[in-house]
Design an enzyme around this catalytic site. Structure first.
Site, short mmCIF file in Angstrom:
data_model
loop_
_atom_site.label_atom_id
_atom_site.label_comp_id
_atom_site.label_asym_id
_atom_site.label_seq_id
_atom_site.Cartn_x
_atom_site.Cartn_y
_atom_site.Cartn_z
N LYS A 75 19.72 37.99 3.73
CA LYS A 75 20.12 38.49 5.06
C LYS A 75 20.85 37.46 5.94
O LYS A 75 20.66 37.43 7.15
CB LYS A 75 18.88 39.02 5.81
CG LYS A 75 18.20 40.19 5.12
CD LYS A 75 17.02 40.71 5.89
CE LYS A 75 15.77 39.88 5.67
NZ LYS A 75 14.54 40.50 6.21
N ASP B 183 7.35 41.66 6.97
CA ASP B 183 7.42 42.70 8.01
C ASP B 183 6.98 44.08 7.49
O ASP B 183 6.46 44.90 8.26
CB ASP B 183 8.81 42.79 8.65
CG ASP B 183 9.94 42.92 7.66
OD1 ASP B 183 9.69 42.87 6.45
OD2 ASP B 183 11.10 43.07 8.10
MG MG Z 1 12.23 43.45 12.28
#
Ligand code: MG
Ligand code: ADP
Length: 492
Positions: free
Chosen positions: A192, A228
């Site tokens: 990312k 997450d």
């Molecule tokens: Mg997030």
């Protein structure tokens, strides 16, 4: 004729006379090359047809994914598997008894946040602040990154007058990590857009603690590190006990789910009750062994070629927010270069990588079809000076093709997990701006999952608000309770 209605998207032969359609004359098209709308639409469809995968195709993708997941779970096969299926050491879901004040960090994409969370009697209070991570730090040295994180923590604690407190912290670190315990995880590879030197292979909790120690003005102990997806699952499971899957559709994509210990051959923790553990699939890497190349488009290949992690995160690059706008830009650019849009006039913005934001897709697909207000605004922002309503329709068509494939691909993944868990009712917790803000992502996923999931399984997709914060505090609360219990036993 309504171009965008799926039911009228039946193939139209190119040589069919476009009886009902007027000749389409674009102001910028040469008069000697009048193209009918119909021919343009057909050509555009041709350039986009690889985005359409039928149900058999999605079932094939599901079989491949299940096979890769099984390889990830197997002792002999894990080393060579692309989907790593990391056990997270989170074994039980919250029961509402979690208490205390916790700090949380959320790092793993667009924003870095520091949070202060109070858990009390099932209630959650949260204060948070976003801190920027400049590009030079995202791609600098690891120590620089962790010094920056510690600096943000110190600033946050000062602003909340809690610098003197010694608080337990839950660290949501959303990159592929191999966990060695609830508070120990080594980074496998950056994704990312992050690329800090000297972190891959290292324990990120150790690096964070060292950065905290270097500055001497704060006292923080990271008691839990989580992904997450896990935070999202935990946060939702706090209120819904059927929640056993966490899904992220944001900068990246990933999912986790509750798996039976018997199926986790690499499990090296204890085998006491509950005999289960949350698995962080890291499914973004699906396709890294080329098993999805049969349907990747030239646009996908170009996105990959110009990314920081070429050849990696193939599935993620076809689904998530970091890449979706860029795929659409490449299609629109190609169509313009072929003279099928905007009279063949390419703008500088349209030629600029990453310039067509994924939020544009949400805006365009939210448009009222007669007015195209958002679409016009986006095209103006993209420096397109002359466009017709037909261009707006075609731009929207491209966005729909790209985002529908993304939603359907994510659905195939969720259907695999639902079938694996195979309980009568399962809730999927979902977080991420792509899911939250795209007007049709949720509905398309519900439709597609319904056609792919095994009969007898009812599912719900539930938006999980702030999983990375609340979820981190919930995991930290459980880890802290265990830690204190161990300390008390040592003193006895
Ligand atoms: Mg997030
Ligand atoms: P992260 O995944 O980094 O924690 P988010 O969940 O906020 O953060 O996701 C950010 C990603 O979501 C960005 O890559 C962006 O492309 C995408 N995004 C932001 N706003 C929108 C929107 N309105 N519609 C669709 N995607 C969006």
């Amino acid at each position: 004729m309504k171009w965008l209605d799926k039911q009228v998207l039946a193939p139209v032969a190119l040589d069919e006379a476009p009886v009902e359609l007027p000749t389409f004359e674009h102001p910028k098209l040469e008069p000697e090359m009048p193209l009918t709308r119909l021919k343009i639409r057909n050509k555009i469809r041709g350039y986009c047809e690889d985005f359409e995968i039928d149900n058999d195709g999605y079932k094939r993708i599901m079989n491949l994914l299940e096979h890769e997941m099984d390889k990830g779970l197997g002792k002999e096969t894990n080393a060579a598997a692309t989907i790593k299926m990391f056990p997270t050491y989170v074994r039980s879901l919250p029961d509402g008894s979690e208490e205390g004040n916790f700090l949380a960090l959320d790092l793993g994409g667009t924003n870095f946040r520091v949070l202060l969370i109070t858990l009390h009697g099932g209630e959650v209070k949260m204060e948070s602040k976003i801190y920027l991570i400049p590009q030079y730090i995202m791609q600098g040295s690891g120590n620089q990154l962790f010094d920056h994180l510690a600096d943000c923590c110190a600033k946050f604690m000062k602003a909340h007058a809690i610098s003197h407190l010694s608080l337990p912290l839950g660290f949501t670190f959303s990159f592929p990590c191999k966990q060695h315990g609830i508070a120990s995880a080594s980074l496998q590879t950056w994704t990312k857009g992050f690329k800090c030197a000297g972190v891959e292979g290292e324990d990120v909790v150790r690096m964070f603690h060292e950065a905290v120690k270097r500055r001497k003005d704060i006292d923080i102990t990271c008691v839990a590190i989580l992904n997450d997806t896990v935070g999202t699952l935990m946060s939702c499971a706090h209120d819904d006990h059927n929640c056993e899957i966490g899904l992220i559709l944001g900068t990246g994509t990933n999912a986790c789910y509750m798996e039976k210990l018997d199926n986790v051959e690499l499990w090296d923790g204890d085998d006491k009750e509950p005999k289960q553990v949350i698995i962080n699939t890291e499914w973004g890497a699906f396709g890294d062994n080329k098993c999805l190349d049969w349907f990747r488009t030239p646009y996908d290949k170009e996105v990959d070629e110009f990314s920081l992690n070429g050849g990696k995160q193939v599935y993620e690059k076809m689904i998530s927010g970091m890449y979706m706008g860029e795929i659409a830009r490449l299609v629109i650019l190609k169509l313009t270069q072929e003279g099928l849009m905007f009279g063949g006039e390419v703008s500088e913005e349209l030629e600029t990588r990453q310039r067509f934001y994924t939020k544009y897709i949400s805006e365009i697909e939210s448009d009222d079809e007669d007015e195209f207000r958002n679409t016009k605004q986006v095209l103006e922002e993209m420096g397109i000076e002359t466009f017709t309503i037909e261009d707006c329709r075609n731009v929207r068509y491209v966005c729909e093709q790209v985002s529908t494939r993304a939603a359907y691909l994510a659905s195939a993944g969720i259907a695999v997990l639902l079938n694996k868990i195979s309980k009568p009712e399962i809730t999927v917790a979902v977080d991420g701006s792509l899911y939250k803000f795209h007007p049709k992502f949720h509905d398309r996923m519900v439709d597609k999952i319904s056609t792919l999931v095994n009969p007898g399984i009812k599912f719900k997709l539930m938006m999980s608000n702030d999983g990375s914060g609340k979820g981190a505090a919930l995991v930290a609360a459980v880890a802290y309770r265990i830690l204190q219990h161990q300390r008390r036993q040592l003193r006895l």
